[in-house]
Design a protein around this motif. Structure first.
Motif, PDB file in Angstrom:
ATOM      1  N   GLN A 236       0.679  -1.191   0.082  1.00  0.00           N
ATOM      2  CA  GLN A 236      -0.026   0.090   0.170  1.00  0.00           C
ATOM      3  C   GLN A 236       0.814   1.139   0.010  1.00  0.00           C
ATOM      4  OE1 GLN A 236      -2.410   0.601   3.610  1.00  0.00           O
ATOM      5  NE2 GLN A 236      -4.185   1.720   2.326  1.00  0.00           N
ATOM      6  N   ALA A 237       1.976   1.183   1.040  1.00  0.00           N
ATOM      7  CA  ALA A 237       2.741   2.460   0.935  1.00  0.00           C
ATOM      8  C   ALA A 237       3.523   2.766  -0.420  1.00  0.00           C
ATOM      9  CB  ALA A 237       3.891   2.317   2.041  1.00  0.00           C
ATOM     10  N   CYS A 238       4.051   1.707  -0.827  1.00  0.00           N
ATOM     11  CA  CYS A 238       4.718   1.903  -2.171  1.00  0.00           C
ATOM     12  C   CYS A 238       3.926   2.136  -3.474  1.00  0.00           C
ATOM     13  CB  CYS A 238       5.365   0.597  -2.690  1.00  0.00           C
ATOM     14  SG  CYS A 238       6.994   0.168  -1.459  1.00  0.00           S
ATOM     15  N   SER A 239       2.700   1.788  -3.395  1.00  0.00           N
ATOM     16  CA  SER A 239       1.549   2.226  -4.336  1.00  0.00           C
ATOM     17  C   SER A 239       1.409   3.581  -4.008  1.00  0.00           C
ATOM     18  CB  SER A 239       0.232   1.275  -4.196  1.00  0.00           C
ATOM     19  OG  SER A 239       0.687   0.117  -4.606  1.00  0.00           O
ATOM     20  N   PHE A 240       1.143   4.177  -2.979  1.00  0.00           N
ATOM     21  CA  PHE A 240       0.863   5.498  -2.702  1.00  0.00           C
ATOM     22  C   PHE A 240       2.202   6.594  -3.108  1.00  0.00           C
ATOM     23  CE2 PHE A 240      -2.959   5.090   0.254  1.00  0.00           C
ATOM     24  CZ  PHE A 240      -3.607   5.923  -0.256  1.00  0.00           C
ATOM     25  N   ARG A 241       3.235   5.643  -2.901  1.00  0.00           N
ATOM     26  CA  ARG A 241       4.514   6.344  -3.421  1.00  0.00           C
ATOM     27  C   ARG A 241       4.499   6.604  -4.920  1.00  0.00           C
ATOM     28  NH1 ARG A 241       9.072   2.352  -3.226  1.00  0.00           N
ATOM     29  NH2 ARG A 241       7.948   1.676  -5.049  1.00  0.00           N
ATOM     30  N   ASP A 242       4.238   5.428  -5.531  1.00  0.00           N
ATOM     31  CA  ASP A 242       4.355   5.227  -6.987  1.00  0.00           C
ATOM     32  C   ASP A 242       3.208   6.277  -7.780  1.00  0.00           C
ATOM     33  OD1 ASP A 242       6.175   3.645  -6.614  1.00  0.00           O
ATOM     34  OD2 ASP A 242       4.979   1.806  -7.150  1.00  0.00           O
TER      35      ASP A 242
ATOM     36  N   TYR B 288      11.578   2.548   1.737  1.00  0.00           N
ATOM     37  CA  TYR B 288      10.934   2.509   0.493  1.00  0.00           C
ATOM     38  C   TYR B 288      10.767   3.623   0.118  1.00  0.00           C
ATOM     39  CZ  TYR B 288       9.903  -2.276   2.090  1.00  0.00           C
ATOM     40  OH  TYR B 288      10.044  -3.269   2.523  1.00  0.00           O
ATOM     41  N   GLN B 289      11.549   4.939   0.204  1.00  0.00           N
ATOM     42  CA  GLN B 289      11.583   6.238  -0.121  1.00  0.00           C
ATOM     43  C   GLN B 289      10.135   6.766  -0.445  1.00  0.00           C
ATOM     44  OE1 GLN B 289      13.867   5.717  -3.645  1.00  0.00           O
ATOM     45  NE2 GLN B 289      15.833   5.050  -2.975  1.00  0.00           N
ATOM     46  N   LEU B 290       9.685   6.700   0.622  1.00  0.00           N
ATOM     47  CA  LEU B 290       8.196   7.336   1.008  1.00  0.00           C
ATOM     48  C   LEU B 290       8.165   8.634   0.696  1.00  0.00           C
ATOM     49  CD1 LEU B 290       6.705   4.819   3.240  1.00  0.00           C
ATOM     50  CD2 LEU B 290       6.875   4.573   0.800  1.00  0.00           C
ATOM     51  N   PRO B 291       7.611   9.333  -0.182  1.00  0.00           N
ATOM     52  CA  PRO B 291       7.638  10.871  -0.206  1.00  0.00           C
ATOM     53  C   PRO B 291       6.759  11.841   0.867  1.00  0.00           C
ATOM     54  CG  PRO B 291       6.523  10.061  -2.148  1.00  0.00           C
ATOM     55  CD  PRO B 291       7.019   9.006  -1.273  1.00  0.00           C
ATOM     56  N   PHE B 292       5.759  11.054   1.395  1.00  0.00           N
ATOM     57  CA  PHE B 292       4.736  11.444   2.225  1.00  0.00           C
ATOM     58  C   PHE B 292       5.007  11.481   3.441  1.00  0.00           C
ATOM     59  CE2 PHE B 292       3.539   7.425   0.218  1.00  0.00           C
ATOM     60  CZ  PHE B 292       3.398   6.723   1.491  1.00  0.00           C
ATOM     61  N   ILE B 293       4.072  12.154   4.340  1.00  0.00           N
ATOM     62  CA  ILE B 293       4.280  11.990   5.779  1.00  0.00           C
ATOM     63  C   ILE B 293       3.575  10.826   6.377  1.00  0.00           C
ATOM     64  CG2 ILE B 293       3.224  13.333   7.960  1.00  0.00           C
ATOM     65  CD1 ILE B 293       2.845  15.873   6.252  1.00  0.00           C
ATOM     66  N   LEU B 294       4.366  10.160   7.434  1.00  0.00           N
ATOM     67  CA  LEU B 294       3.802   9.062   8.032  1.00  0.00           C
ATOM     68  C   LEU B 294       3.787   9.543   9.564  1.00  0.00           C
ATOM     69  CD1 LEU B 294       6.236   6.169   7.045  1.00  0.00           C
ATOM     70  CD2 LEU B 294       3.924   6.703   6.280  1.00  0.00           C
ATOM     71  N   LEU B 295       2.528   9.461  10.115  1.00  0.00           N
ATOM     72  CA  LEU B 295       2.328   9.991  11.573  1.00  0.00           C
ATOM     73  C   LEU B 295       2.098   8.708  12.630  1.00  0.00           C
ATOM     74  CD1 LEU B 295      -0.491  12.444  11.196  1.00  0.00           C
ATOM     75  CD2 LEU B 295       2.118  13.000  11.394  1.00  0.00           C
ATOM     76  N   SER B 296       2.818   8.875  13.703  1.00  0.00           N
ATOM     77  CA  SER B 296       2.910   7.861  14.827  1.00  0.00           C
ATOM     78  C   SER B 296       1.791   8.092  15.535  1.00  0.00           C
ATOM     79  CB  SER B 296       4.234   7.841  15.546  1.00  0.00           C
ATOM     80  OG  SER B 296       4.177   6.963  16.541  1.00  0.00           O
TER      81      SER B 296
END
Length: 150
Positions: A48-54, A84-92
């Protein structure tokens, strides 16, 4: 309480993967896709995260920001983002405060944190909610919702 279509994006704060504070007021006048997922570095969540990244540039082109939320720690998010070089924010959301605020259900008899994507327009109104453990469909559904609002 749970977020429904037509509801306003609630005000919240959390900690980003880089350890800095995040405040939802920073999203004013932007469309936003907030997706809740169970856990960093698991097969479905990584897909899912890599698909959002792509598709991130597609979201940006529609004026939308993407934010991922899970109960993982800041350091876990840091490693996940870097790997995974995710360009978006991840919140804890270690205390599950955001899950409760949004009303994200648990899955599989309460054993797994739910996977839900919320799409808010630039006025902060929820225009779409997708609740499914199937990680692959969230991205396309969120893009369609944003495209249909323009």
């Amino acid at each position: 309480m749970s977020i429904q279509i037509g509801n306003q994006l609630p005000h919240f704060s959390s900690v980003k993967q880089d350890g800095t504070n995040f405040d939802s007021h920073s999203l004013q006048h932007k469309s936003v896709v907030i997706y809740f997922y169970p856990k960093d570095n698991t097969p479905g969540c990584t897909t899912q995260a890599c698909s959002f990244r792509d598709a991130y540039q597609d979201f940006q082109d529609l004026g939308a920001e993407v934010i991922g939320v899970s109960g993982d720690s800041v350091s876990s998010h840091q490693g996940f983002q870097k790997k995974y070089q995710l360009p978006f924010i991840l919140l804890s959301d270690e205390n599950r405060k955001l899950r409760k605020l949004f009303g994200v259900p648990t899955a599989l008899f309460g054993l797994i944190p739910g996977r839900v994507t919320y799409v808010f327009n630039s006025k902060g109104i929820c225009i779409y909610i997708f609740d499914s453990l199937n990680a692959k469909n969230h991205i396309a559904k969120a893009l369609i919702a944003l495209q249909n609002q323009n």
